[in-house]
Design an enzyme around this catalytic site. Sequence first.
Site, PDB file in Angstrom:
ATOM      1  N   ASP A 183      23.094  -1.807  13.110  1.00 40.16           N
ATOM      2  CA  ASP A 183      21.893  -0.966  12.337  1.00 40.16           C
ATOM      3  C   ASP A 183      21.229  -1.933  11.630  1.00 40.16           C
ATOM      4  O   ASP A 183      20.662  -1.844  10.831  1.00 40.16           O
ATOM      5  CB  ASP A 183      21.692   0.230  11.879  1.00 40.16           C
ATOM      6  CG  ASP A 183      20.282   1.027  12.164  1.00 40.16           C
ATOM      7  OD1 ASP A 183      19.954   1.101  12.831  1.00 40.16           O
ATOM      8  OD2 ASP A 183      20.572   1.740  11.066  1.00 40.16           O
ATOM      9  N   LYS A 188      22.515   7.934  -2.864  1.00 42.24           N
ATOM     10  CA  LYS A 188      21.154   8.206  -1.179  1.00 42.24           C
ATOM     11  C   LYS A 188      22.476  10.056  -1.469  1.00 42.24           C
ATOM     12  O   LYS A 188      23.767   9.986  -1.395  1.00 42.24           O
ATOM     13  CB  LYS A 188      22.747   7.205  -0.240  1.00 42.24           C
ATOM     14  CG  LYS A 188      21.836   8.059   0.693  1.00 42.24           C
ATOM     15  CD  LYS A 188      22.730   6.633   1.941  1.00 42.24           C
ATOM     16  CE  LYS A 188      22.462   6.830   3.199  1.00 42.24           C
ATOM     17  NZ  LYS A 188      22.498   5.597   3.684  1.00 42.24           N
TER      18      LYS A 188
HETATM   19  N1  LIG Z   1      20.861   0.713  -3.411  1.00 40.35           N
HETATM   20  C1  LIG Z   1      19.574   0.516  -2.731  1.00 40.35           C
HETATM   21  N2  LIG Z   1      18.592   0.410  -3.506  1.00 40.35           N
HETATM   22  C2  LIG Z   1      17.485   0.416  -3.610  1.00 40.35           C
HETATM   23  N3  LIG Z   1      16.452   0.951  -2.247  1.00 40.35           N
HETATM   24  C3  LIG Z   1      17.364   1.471  -1.069  1.00 40.35           C
HETATM   25  C4  LIG Z   1      18.568   1.574  -1.690  1.00 40.35           C
HETATM   26  N4  LIG Z   1      19.881   1.813  -0.713  1.00 40.35           N
HETATM   27  C5  LIG Z   1      18.878   2.751   0.084  1.00 40.35           C
HETATM   28  N5  LIG Z   1      17.226   2.276  -0.654  1.00 40.35           N
HETATM   29  C6  LIG Z   1      16.433   2.709   0.503  1.00 40.35           C
HETATM   30  O1  LIG Z   1      16.334   3.676   1.261  1.00 40.35           O
HETATM   31  C7  LIG Z   1      15.846   3.167   2.114  1.00 40.35           C
HETATM   32  C8  LIG Z   1      16.577   4.565   3.137  1.00 40.35           C
HETATM   33  O2  LIG Z   1      18.227   4.705   2.780  1.00 40.35           O
HETATM   34  P1  LIG Z   1      18.957   4.601   3.468  1.00 40.35           P
HETATM   35  O3  LIG Z   1      18.214   3.226   5.113  1.00 40.35           O
HETATM   36  O4  LIG Z   1      20.601   4.282   3.586  1.00 40.35           O
HETATM   37  O5  LIG Z   1      18.786   5.977   4.484  1.00 40.35           O
HETATM   38  P2  LIG Z   1      19.246   6.525   5.762  1.00 40.35           P
HETATM   39  O6  LIG Z   1      19.853   7.588   5.917  1.00 40.35           O
HETATM   40  O7  LIG Z   1      20.577   5.516   5.858  1.00 40.35           O
HETATM   41  O8  LIG Z   1      18.575   5.344   6.834  1.00 40.35           O
HETATM   42  P3  LIG Z   1      18.273   5.394   8.324  1.00 40.35           P
HETATM   43  O9  LIG Z   1      19.068   5.922   9.167  1.00 40.35           O
HETATM   44  O10 LIG Z   1      16.909   5.128   8.219  1.00 40.35           O
HETATM   45  O11 LIG Z   1      18.547   3.879   8.557  1.00 40.35           O
HETATM   46  C9  LIG Z   1      16.182   2.067   2.403  1.00 40.35           C
HETATM   47  O12 LIG Z   1      15.057   1.361   3.819  1.00 40.35           O
HETATM   48  C10 LIG Z   1      16.041   1.447   1.260  1.00 40.35           C
HETATM   49  O13 LIG Z   1      14.375   0.927   1.044  1.00 40.35           O
END
Ligand SMILES: Nc1ncnc2c1ncn2[C@@H]1O[C@H](COP(=O)(O)OP(=O)(O)OP(=O)(O)O)[C@@H](O)[C@H]1O
Length: 689
Positions: free
Chosen positions: A140, A46
Amino acid sequence: MEHALISRRFPTDPNEYKLYEEIGEGVSATVYRALCVPVDILVAIKVLDLEKCNNDLDGIRREVQTMSLIDHPNLLRAYCSFTNGHQLWVVMPYMAAGSALHIMKTSFPEGFDEPVIATLLREVLKALVYLHSQGHIHRDVKAGNILIDTNGAVKLADFGVSACMFDTGNRQRARNTFVGTPCWMAPEVMQQLHGYDYKADIWSFGITALELAHGHAPFSKYPPMKVLLMTLQNAPPGLDYERDKRFSKSFKDLVATCLVKDPRKRPPSEKLLKHSFFKHARSAEYLARSILDGLPPLGERFRELKSKEAELLLNNKLGQESKEQLSQKEYIRGISGWNFNLEDLKNAAALIDSSNGTCYLDVRENKVKDDSQDAYNAPEHIYQERLNHVASRRPEEDEIQEVEALNDALSSSFPSRPLEALKSCFDVCGADDLDPTATDSRVQPSVGTLPFEQLQKIEHCKSANCNGESLERSVSVRTNLVTSGYHRHSSGSLIPEQVLSPYLSSDLERDGFRQKNPSSRNRSGPLLFRQMKDSRTHQSDPFLRAVAPEESSEGKIIRRRGRFQVTSDSISQKVAASACSSSNRINLPIEAACSNPKLPAILPTLQFLMQQNTMQKEVLSRLISSIEETSDDSEASTSGSYQSSGGPAREKELHSYVLQLQRSVTELDEEVQRLKLQNNQSGLYHCKL
Ligand SMILES: Nc1ncnc2c1ncn2[C@@H]1O[C@H](COP(=O)(O)OP(=O)(O)OP(=O)(O)O)[C@@H](O)[C@H]1O
């Protein structure tokens, strides 16, 4: 322990990772599939651009911290994290099937079957039981954060907004922070009257259950502000007996148990896990067989979703419909958090009908808009909930005040160069600069390199600059940045005005900042009304009791809602202006109103009383027609789904409620008259002077 051993093998040098395709995108981050070369393991990374994170650094710190500390098979834990230039990289296990939301969007647009839902929810609930027992609130919970591996293993992810219930000095359990995703957000989180606790997760869990059942969350097509109003004012959503025939009674019961507006009446996660619905849960293999078979690779699916999104944007020009589609677009991507933009808020505020003084949306009106929402507005729910919530309904000024305050905050509190601010305040540096031996006793030494030295500095910085309670009331609001003609969403914590930004390093500076940025949060009439009213009658009035004023060193706090705080000694000129401009609505002489310095304070009060009055009247007439309908119904039907709404006992109860409301109306009428009189007298007195 095993995880600690694995994490130790993950390097904190970005050159040791090979980034492949994008597999996800959130508000604050992009997620890539990647290979950790030295250990030859596929991971998900990420990547958060700290430059674009505005001031949501507290959220990032919290996410990294939580991801490093938790240890449960149903929680996604970070292997390590480190900074790379202005980016923060969080390395975590790769969940090859992606999120439950993305799977639904690809193959199950109408939602999953019950055994699948039971299996997913049971795993999520196990994670919540663990988190809650560790003093965390996830905040969340939603299908987009339920990640699934190819073998059917389920993990709850995204601690971007999770909070530790014990992380304040006094171990205060209730929170006062405004974060989460509107559709999944519990009413008490939106209201911010008394803070909230882990029960907020149970609400989101119930909404997630509906999401998995229907393929979308209730109200997901509406703009955020509308979602807020609907959640606060409508009956809680639920599974409909007619429409959702395919689901068992125990599933319906589970949802109804979670989606109770009073958080005290929601069961704790541990108890919920014993619910009979989970007897339908199956194994991970079952999950893999039934929903993952034939699924295209995650990267491919993500690309498709993005092109769908681009299509939506193309078809999307102007108008209300486009706003709803934009909302839907974000939903498709699984984006969470506050995606408010000011236009949304203003439009939402405009939706609030000021002509009749009512602030709530009519549930029946909403219902006809979208068939898919019918289930959520089932008459039996509406009927009871309308009665339950008449007394606690929020006046329209509250909504408008929040819109204005949010507007102020958005325009005044985002740092223009967050990384610089971050560096100077939190001392973020590249991984190389870090002392690898620096650890915190709460953390396993091998985990994470954004590390605790920095995290401690953040903590230190926080405690040096601002009191903990203020920080607890920080608001994480996502605002839209307009990029190349369309809205892009990015997150940011709106720190309350007392601590508007971590970059103000002392109280003195903060005071200066406040003077330079007169955010005038004190524009609303009702606040004054409450203060006045409170001193006299709030003991007997639940509505007024709920908004009891607090004392502060800066004066009497009339209203504190999350980060919004209004003190009695700071009624601004804007109040006066708005009061003058609206004085015609209450038939007072405008000149007198504008020339009398006392009037600005009284006018909004009068206005509010009038609105309350109108609102009460409307409630009365609705109740009367409800009673009439009820009597008709009970005469006409021998069976049906409204058992609870008929019968003489109910009628009696409603009747006494009507009487009670009539009494309030009379009292309010008297109050209006008294204040009008007082107002006219003081106007005359002023003119003589
Ligand atoms: N470890 C992982 N393996 C596979 N896909 C992932 C993983 N982590 C995140 N994703 C995908 O990436 C998307 C976005 O990641 P994440 O939710 O962590 O980002 P964010 O910026 O925190 O988003 P939000 O604030 O909208 O929840 C997730 O909805 C998922 O589909």
